[in-house]
Design an enzyme around this catalytic site. Structure first.
Site, PDB file in Angstrom:
ATOM      1  N   ASP A  45       0.867  -1.175   0.000  1.00 10.32           N
ATOM      2  CA  ASP A  45       0.000   0.000   0.000  1.00 10.32           C
ATOM      3  C   ASP A  45       0.909   1.232   0.000  1.00 10.32           C
ATOM      4  OD1 ASP A  45      -3.273   0.439   1.484  1.00 10.32           O
ATOM      5  OD2 ASP A  45      -2.160   1.708   0.104  1.00 10.32           O
TER       6      ASP A  45
HETATM    7  C1  GLC Z   1      -4.391   4.176  -0.259  1.00 15.81           C
HETATM    8  C2  GLC Z   1      -5.315   3.002   0.042  1.00 15.81           C
HETATM    9  C3  GLC Z   1      -5.369   1.971  -1.049  1.00 15.81           C
HETATM   10  C4  GLC Z   1      -5.237   2.651  -2.400  1.00 15.81           C
HETATM   11  C5  GLC Z   1      -3.830   3.202  -2.471  1.00 15.81           C
HETATM   12  C6  GLC Z   1      -3.591   3.964  -3.782  1.00 15.81           C
HETATM   13  O1  GLC Z   1      -3.667   4.520   0.883  1.00 15.81           O
HETATM   14  O2  GLC Z   1      -5.081   2.323   1.273  1.00 15.81           O
HETATM   15  O3  GLC Z   1      -6.631   1.297  -0.922  1.00 15.81           O
HETATM   16  O4  GLC Z   1      -5.450   1.731  -3.462  1.00 15.81           O
HETATM   17  O5  GLC Z   1      -3.507   4.038  -1.367  1.00 15.81           O
HETATM   18  O6  GLC Z   1      -4.375   5.117  -3.812  1.00 15.81           O
END
Ligand code: GLC
Length: 719
Positions: free
Chosen positions: A272
């Protein structure tokens, strides 16, 4: 989905790559906002130092307005990659296309209420077409975090509280996005997230710690991901949370032993946003280089946004901190998805022009099937088009909230309001309006006096749902509650239309309403779907995919709970002596609950071949459970027939109810049908803490009805 058919090409390419280029494939960078970004990114792409770009400009893309996709910039970066980089490896572009692109569908929690995998899959096929036409290759969807705590803002992004509903949503979304053949130009690479346990964030506080036993992990949180892997999901995103003190981002047990070795996942894992760096904050390492070693050894193949892999992985390999083979395996997993997704054949957008009217039609169907009729005293709904309506409340004119959180490319300005749609439906003359909340009493009373019924447009903003948007009190705003009471005191019948993301605590609200249509944040066609249902052009059929508690203080409250030693459980019956001394402890609306405009009668529940041996079950023999349902009301309608089991005695405590099958049946007025379910190994066993699937002897109660509280039951026996 087979991801090993390009191994020859992958290995041949790997041989030609320098260590710098290999590490580049594991590096996802944030997309360009301006020419300065473009220059920096082009230089890095030309050197083969970037494998992927995320089309987002902030770590909370679901909340912050995102720039629309500048196709020219992305096509130019891709041109540099495929024409100028050392080995011409295309970039893979990812974006959070969560529940729609230009056409927005209901939030996933609402879609789960439809219990309609076919329609969900159809929606995501449309999503894939719109997104790939804009040059997007990969989306970070489906979000499969089961959750029992509606304080958590991200509950709206997932399937609710049930493993089977989660598994069905998972399969439908992956198949819808990736299509029959993931190499096609209109197929969008899917990403099952957040692996794993993020929905158990303590206190519903986002990004918080979790305590999850392996027993719960295997039986509750894992099934939706198992389903995604079986459906061929190409990528997985690791989750921010730790489990029992072990961050998942550095959790070999989770990302390699369970996800790869036990589930057989063959794609690649992306972290993430900034999660590799966060290992330092989580206190399991001190330096960025150490965080890189931990993450890649655990099984995180690609690093999102923090640049740690490209900055430290080469040196870690040279120092021996990270074996070369670990990097090679990660690169191979990324390359095999790029080959399988056809990126080497079609690296650019197909720029297909699409019939978005057709997509909007499907979005409207999905919204109608997602909205739950929670209350309808004396059948005041559906309304007649000849009735005079007092339309009151803060969501009368609302557009943006109806789209919900995580709608980067949705257009609020093009989203019809409830007022506009109601005027289209019944004409201006029959609508008496009071939009403002000031002059609460006199305006509302005055407006109501001219009307036959009051329709209240209530809800919560999308800004209190989604990422980093948890609430400590899940109820409506005080002025809306005052408005509801005021409306009630006018003596008119009051219908509440609730545009909410999460389920809200209904005590002190539902009592004042004669009817409640839970409209959720249902996307571009929300208002149309509301009016279709309110005026009887559509008959509601959705069921709650999540428990609606009476009060916030009752959380966590969920249907698949085990018994307690003192008494069964507040969920299934009240016992004032043991529950709360200040309130009932049963749900306000239970899991699987929802009304129709018609009624259904269940009769003749029978379990054929009531007794089987464990051996017979292991060989594939099944129990057959049949029930007859009749439409006994005044409308044609659909009923979601649900089958729950209760394993009465087992080596460990098993839930009082577990949803193991459901089927949506259409019944014309007075029509009767028999619904037949088969129960076998997959429905009657469970995982022990070691992840072994076991079947045990004993009696199983089988409940078949219209929600989890049904007492319509029979028994089967395993000997
Ligand atoms: C965010 C979220 C994730 C998302 C990623 C890209 O922090 O936790 O669900 O896909 O970053 O935006």
């Amino acid at each position: 989905m087979e991801y090993l058919k390009f191994e020859e090409q992958v290995n041949a390419l790997l041989k030609k790559m320098s260590l710098r280029e290999k590490v580049g494939q594991l590096n996802q960078q944030v997309g360009p906002c301006n020419e300065e970004d473009m220059k920096r990114l082009k230089d890095a792409v030309r050197k083969g130092e970037i494998g992927s770009i995320i089309m987002a400009h902030s770590a909370t893309a679901g909340n912050d307005p995102q720039q629309s996709i500048n196709m020219k910039m992305y096509e130019e970066l891709q041109r540099v990659a495929v024409e100028e980089s050392p080995n011409r490896i295309p970039l893979i572009y990812g974006r959070d296309v969560i529940h729609g692109h230009h056409t927005v569908y209901p939030i996933p929690l609402a879609m789960s209420a439809s219990f309609d995998s076919g329609l969900i899959q159809q929606c995501y096929r449309c999503v894939a077409k719109e997104a790939t036409a804009d040059g997007i290759h990969w989306t970070f969807t489906p979000m499969l975090d089961l959750c029992r705590d509606p304080r958590w803002g991200r509950i709206i992004e997932g399937p609710g509280e049930d493993p089977l509903v989660g598994s069905k949503l998972s399969e439908a979304v992956v198949k819808g996005l990736q299509g029959e053949d993931i190499s096609k130009e209109d197929s969008l690479v899917a990403c099952a997230k957040h692996f794993i346990g993020y929905g158990a964030s303590e206190g519903g506080r986002d990004y918080h710690r979790t305590e999850i036993s392996d027993y719960s992990l295997y039986n509750y949180y894992l099934p939706a991901f198992r389903s995604a892997v079986n459906a061929g999901v190409a990528t997985v995103m690791s989750s921010f949370n730790d489990i029992n003190g072990q961050p998942v981002t550095s959790g070999y047990h989770y990302l390699t032993e369970i996800l790869r070795e036990q589930l057989g996942f063959q794609g690649f894992v992306i972290s993430d946003w900034d999660a590799v760096h966060q290992l330092i904050k989580q206190g399991v390492c001190e330096t960025e280089a150490e965080s890189v070693a931990l993450a890649i050894e655990a099984g995180v193949d690609m690093d999102m946004a923090d640049g740690h892999y490209i900055n430290h992985l080469e040196e870690s390999v040279h120092s021996g901190a990270v074996p070369m083979d670990v990097v090679d395996q990660a690169v191979k997993r990324v390359l095999r998805i790029k080959f399988t997704a056809g990126l080497f054949e079609h690296p650019y957008s197909n720029k297909e022009t699409l019939d978005k009217k057709e997509h909007l039609k499907i979005a409207r169907q999905m919204a109608v099937k997602s909205m739950v009729l929670l209350k309808n005293d004396n059948q005041i709904l559906p309304l007649k088009k000849s009735q005079k309506i007092a339309l009151v409340g803060p969501f009368v004119d609302e557009r943006r909230a109806l789209l919900g959180s995580w709608t980067l490319d949705g257009c609020a300005e093009e989203t019809p309001t409830l007022l506009e749609t109601m005027i289209d439906k019944i004409g201006k003359d029959r609508i008496f309006l009071n939009k403002d909340l000031n002059g609460l009493y006199d305006n509302t009373v005055e407006t109501a006096a001219q009307a036959d019924v009051i329709v209240l447009a209530l809800g919560e903003s999308e800004k209190v749902t989604g990422e980093a948007r948890s609430l400590s009190d899940i109820t409506l705003s005080k002025d809306q509650i005052e408005l509801i009471k005021t409306a009630k005191f006018t003596g008119k019948k009051v219908i509440g239309v609730m545009f909410c993301g999460r389920p809200i605590a209904m005590e002190g609200i539902a009592e004042y309403l004669d009817a409640i249509l839970y409209a959720w944040h249902s996307g571009s066609a929300t208002a149309n779907a509301v009016c279709d249902i309110l005026f009887g052009d559509a008959v509601p059929s959705a069921k709650t995919p999540i428990t609606f508690p009476r009060r916030t203080g009752h959380i966590p409250l969920y249907y698949n709970v085990t018994s307690s030693g003192h008494y069964v459980n507040g969920y299934y019956n009240e016992n004032p002596q043991y529950s709360y001394n200040d309130s009932l402890s049963s749900p306000y609306y239970p899991f699987g609950y929802g009304l129709s405009y018609t009624t259904f009668l269940y009769t003749d529940l029978q379990c054929k071949n009531k007794t089987l041996s464990i051996e017979e079950i292991k060989k594939g023999k099944k129990y057959t459970v049949a029930v007859t349902i009749r439409n006994t009301g005044d409308y044609d309608g659909e009923e979601i027939v649900q089958l729950y089991i209760h394993d009465k005695v087992a080596s460990v405590m098993r839930p009082l109810r577990e949803l193991k099958a459901y089927e949506k049946v259409f019944l014309a007025q007075n029509e009767e049908k028999q619904v037949v379910f088969e129960l076998g190994k997959d429905e009657l066993g469970f995982y022990n803490s070691q992840g072994e699937y076991i079947i045990e002897k004993g009696e199983f109660e089988i409940y078949v009805g219209s929600n989890c509280l049904t007492e319509n039951k029979c028994s089967i026996f395993i000997i």
